[in-house]
Design a protein around this motif. Structure first.
Motif, short mmCIF file in Angstrom:
data_model
loop_
_atom_site.label_atom_id
_atom_site.label_comp_id
_atom_site.label_asym_id
_atom_site.label_seq_id
_atom_site.Cartn_x
_atom_site.Cartn_y
_atom_site.Cartn_z
N GLY A 133 6.78 -8.79 5.88
CA GLY A 133 7.21 -7.87 4.83
C GLY A 133 6.79 -8.29 3.44
O GLY A 133 7.36 -7.83 2.45
N LEU A 134 5.78 -9.14 3.30
CA LEU A 134 5.42 -9.74 2.02
C LEU A 134 4.71 -8.76 1.09
O LEU A 134 4.77 -8.90 -0.14
CB LEU A 134 4.54 -10.96 2.25
N GLY A 135 4.05 -7.76 1.65
CA GLY A 135 3.24 -6.86 0.84
C GLY A 135 1.89 -7.49 0.55
O GLY A 135 1.62 -8.64 0.91
N GLN A 136 1.03 -6.72 -0.15
CA GLN A 136 -0.32 -7.21 -0.44
C GLN A 136 -0.66 -7.10 -1.92
O GLN A 136 -1.83 -7.06 -2.30
CB GLN A 136 -1.33 -6.44 0.41
N GLU A 137 0.39 -7.09 -2.75
CA GLU A 137 0.17 -7.04 -4.19
C GLU A 137 -0.22 -8.41 -4.72
O GLU A 137 -0.28 -9.39 -3.98
CB GLU A 137 1.44 -6.52 -4.88
N ALA A 138 -0.46 -8.46 -6.03
CA ALA A 138 -0.95 -9.69 -6.65
C ALA A 138 0.00 -10.86 -6.44
O ALA A 138 -0.42 -12.00 -6.18
CB ALA A 138 -1.19 -9.46 -8.13
N GLY A 139 1.30 -10.61 -6.53
CA GLY A 139 2.28 -11.68 -6.35
C GLY A 139 2.24 -12.26 -4.95
O GLY A 139 2.29 -13.49 -4.77
N ALA A 140 2.12 -11.39 -3.95
CA ALA A 140 2.04 -11.84 -2.56
C ALA A 140 0.77 -12.66 -2.34
O ALA A 140 0.78 -13.70 -1.67
CB ALA A 140 2.07 -10.64 -1.62
N GLU A 141 -0.33 -12.21 -2.93
CA GLU A 141 -1.59 -12.93 -2.78
C GLU A 141 -1.49 -14.32 -3.41
O GLU A 141 -2.00 -15.30 -2.86
CB GLU A 141 -2.73 -12.13 -3.41
N ARG A 142 -0.81 -14.39 -4.55
CA ARG A 142 -0.66 -15.69 -5.21
C ARG A 142 0.17 -16.64 -4.34
O ARG A 142 -0.11 -17.84 -4.26
CB ARG A 142 0.01 -15.52 -6.58
N ILE A 179 1.38 -17.94 9.79
CA ILE A 179 0.99 -16.80 8.97
C ILE A 179 1.11 -15.54 9.81
O ILE A 179 0.53 -15.43 10.89
CB ILE A 179 -0.45 -16.94 8.43
N ASP A 180 1.88 -14.58 9.30
CA ASP A 180 2.22 -13.37 10.05
C ASP A 180 2.01 -12.14 9.15
O ASP A 180 1.99 -12.25 7.92
CB ASP A 180 3.68 -13.47 10.51
N ALA A 181 1.87 -10.99 9.77
CA ALA A 181 1.96 -9.68 9.12
C ALA A 181 1.09 -9.58 7.86
O ALA A 181 -0.12 -9.75 7.94
CB ALA A 181 3.44 -9.38 8.82
N ASP A 182 1.71 -9.31 6.69
CA ASP A 182 0.92 -9.13 5.47
C ASP A 182 0.17 -10.40 5.08
O ASP A 182 -0.87 -10.33 4.41
CB ASP A 182 1.83 -8.68 4.31
N GLY A 183 0.68 -11.55 5.47
CA GLY A 183 -0.06 -12.79 5.25
C GLY A 183 -1.41 -12.74 5.95
O GLY A 183 -2.42 -13.22 5.42
N LEU A 184 -1.45 -12.14 7.13
CA LEU A 184 -2.71 -12.01 7.87
C LEU A 184 -3.63 -11.00 7.21
O LEU A 184 -4.86 -11.20 7.16
CB LEU A 184 -2.42 -11.58 9.31
N ASN A 185 -3.06 -9.91 6.70
CA ASN A 185 -3.88 -8.90 6.03
C ASN A 185 -4.52 -9.48 4.76
O ASN A 185 -5.69 -9.20 4.46
CB ASN A 185 -3.03 -7.68 5.70
N LEU A 186 -3.76 -10.27 4.02
CA LEU A 186 -4.32 -10.93 2.84
C LEU A 186 -5.38 -11.95 3.25
O LEU A 186 -6.42 -12.08 2.59
CB LEU A 186 -3.20 -11.62 2.06
#
Length: 529
Positions: free
Chosen positions: A352-361, A380-387
């Motif tokens: 559930g981390l999202g893929q915005e700038a904060g999540a990427e950081r 690393i799961d979910a949005d972590g994998l997408n990033l």
């Protein structure tokens, strides 16, 4: 008529029952070594295989009512079938044999079995596959049980022509179907349908379970799989499987691999998990992952989440430490999160981390600090994998990492299409070259670091619900924090995750299961005291 699921019982398991699952080449090598190097005669193994087939049929077939047809190819799979037919006839059952092919093309063992069967009065029909046959599709209506002994584990080409017609006719019949070793037309390596395939009620397989019987779509053609011991020496199996081990778990393995609790201990004895999860309004993902880590026995959970979620998490999971982060991740927040990572025994990032700038950081921060802490396991799961896919870093992550993609996430990571991955999940999960442990989630979840392969046989469609993957990530993290290796943590968590669904469905339908039900089922499926 056979009843399928109650036809016969699987073999008894030993206390430590991690089971090997072999591919076609491994099965053939075990067979070859047993015969050529150990000296066990091929006909002895064939007789034992035939007896296991005959015994399964005898367990349910009615001598007076059931008519049995054994359809054979010209190889040793056909020899197994002919020998089983002879045993059934000798026991008083009504049985006939249909051989597809020419007698001069039969293997030596098949020729011997045909000769024995003829001397004992077994009815043998032949279709030499040249258009001359006295056997027609309407003849199948006379039989209530059909034994498929056409092709074995060596099949590598598509089934076409007259034999494909026979297989389709078997599938159209009303008979119960027992497959010998593997349903004809199924790849022993991938479970793929090679042109067409027999759809069995039950499959009696010899020595060890086969990949093609547990992977999709092969598992849907196999029916109930019964693994029978026909005398392959254990030392041969161990030698063959040493180079590329494929295995699965049974319930007895939980007590073997689950971390033990110490009588004299405190929360620090069981490790700290840092869960970095949950963008704004996605508090559920970090809660599910965090509680799952606790349920698996870790000593402390520190949740790092969007500051909008912090109060919700403190209420839902008061046992956890909670740190909030803002959309831009301030320097002070970054320092706090870095300190938390350095105190952790395991890190989970992505649910559930999202893929915005904060999540990427945040992902960049975890990857950066993990380089300084090479012994720190990271999930690393979910949005972590997408990033991660956007950064094209998938192939660079080494053995400290556990990645948990579903098929679409795996497609983004690897650059392969979802269909390519679904068609050969084994190659997909074993294809990451740097040594990370990959948990490829599907109806049949696979886990590998490239050197070994775990095939999960627990679970059901109840797990197809939102938040299920978040729970799994926390379960893996909880085991890692207690000192389990990436291999043990990933495989055991996947197995136990599936068991929660199996146990839930003993008293409720699968569509009712929620992710929080998985959390409630974890204490009921075992562990160690």
């Amino acid at each position: 008529m056979m009843t399928g699921v109650t036809l016969c019982k699987p073999r008894k398991e030993s206390k430590v029952s991690m089971e090997y699952i072999v591919n076609g080449s491994q099965a053939r090598e075990i067979d070859r070594c047993s015969i050529q190097e150990i000296g066990i005669p091929s006909m002895v193994l064939m007789e034992k295989a035939a007896m296991s087939v005959a015994s399964c049929i005898m367990a349910q077939a009615d001598k007076k009512k059931d008519h049995i047809l054994v359809v054979c190819g010209t190889g040793n799979n056909g020899g197994d079938g002919v020998a089983a037919a002879r045993m059934l006839r000798d026991a008083g059952y009504i049985v006939s044999v249909l051989v597809l092919g020419q007698e001069e093309h039969c293997s030596e063992e098949m020729k011997q079995q045909i000769s024995i069967a003829r001397h004992l009065g077994v009815s043998v029909f032949w279709d030499n596959l040249t258009g001359e046959t006295t056997f027609t599709e309407t003849s199948f209506s006379e039989y209530s049980i059909i034994v498929d002994a056409i092709f074995g584990i060596g099949l590598s080409r598509d089934v076409t022509g007259v034999i494909a017609d026979y297989i389709n006719a078997i599938n159209r019949s009303a008979a119960d179907v027992l497959a010998v070793d593997i349903p004809s037309g199924i790849s022993a390596d991938t479970g793929a349908v090679l042109g067409t395939a027999v759809k069995a009620t039950i499959t009696v397989t010899f020595g060890h379970n086969k990949r093609g019987l547990v992977l999709y779509p092969g598992t849907e053609y196999a029916g109930q799989v019964v693994v029978t011991d026909i005398g392959f020496p254990e030392m041969v199996t161990e030698r063959v499987m040493k180079q590329s081990q494929t295995f699965t778990y049974t319930k007895e393995d939980i007590s073997v691999y689950f971390p033990n609790r110490k009588k004299r201990s405190n929360k620090g004895s069981y490790g700290r998990v840092v869960v970095i999860a949950g963008s704004k309004d996605m508090s559920g993902a970090c809660y599910l992952s965090g509680e799952a880590a606790y349920r698996m026995g870790c000593g402390l959970v520190h949740i790092v989440t969007a500051q909008e979620n912090a109060e919700v998490i403190r209420i839902k999971l008061p046992e956890a430490i909670v740190t909030g982060w803002s959309e831009n991740v301030t320097g002070e927040q970054e320092a706090d999160i870095t300190a938390a990572i350095h105190k952790a025994a395991a890190v989970v990032i992505g649910p559930g981390l999202g893929q915005e700038a904060g999540a990427e950081r945040l992902l960049d921060l975890v990857l950066q600090e993990a380089k300084k802490l090479p012994e720190l396991p990271v999930v690393i799961d979910a949005d972590g994998l997408n990033l991660l896919a956007k950064k094209r870093l998938y192939s660079t992550l080494g053995r400290q990492y556990v990645l948990t993609p579903h098929l679409r996430e795996m497609s983004r990571l690897s650059g392969k299409s979802v269909q390519e991955i679904a068609d050969d999940m084994t190659s997909a999960v074993m294809g990451q070259q740097a040594g990370a442990t990959i948990v490829l989630k599907d109806a049949r979840t696979l886990v590998s670091d490239g050197d070994w392969l775990y095939i999960n046989l627990s679970g059901n469609s109840a797990l197809s619900t939102g938040g299920s993957g978040d729970v799994l990530s926390g379960m893996i993290g909880g085991l890692l924090a207690q000192g389990c290796t990436q291999r043990t943590a990933a495989t055991l968590a996947v197995y136990m995750h599936g068991l929660t669904a199996d146990q839930y469905c003993e008293s409720a339908p699968p569509h009712c299961m929620l992710a929080r039900d998985i959390l409630e089922m974890i204490p009921k499926i075992g562990g160690n005291s």
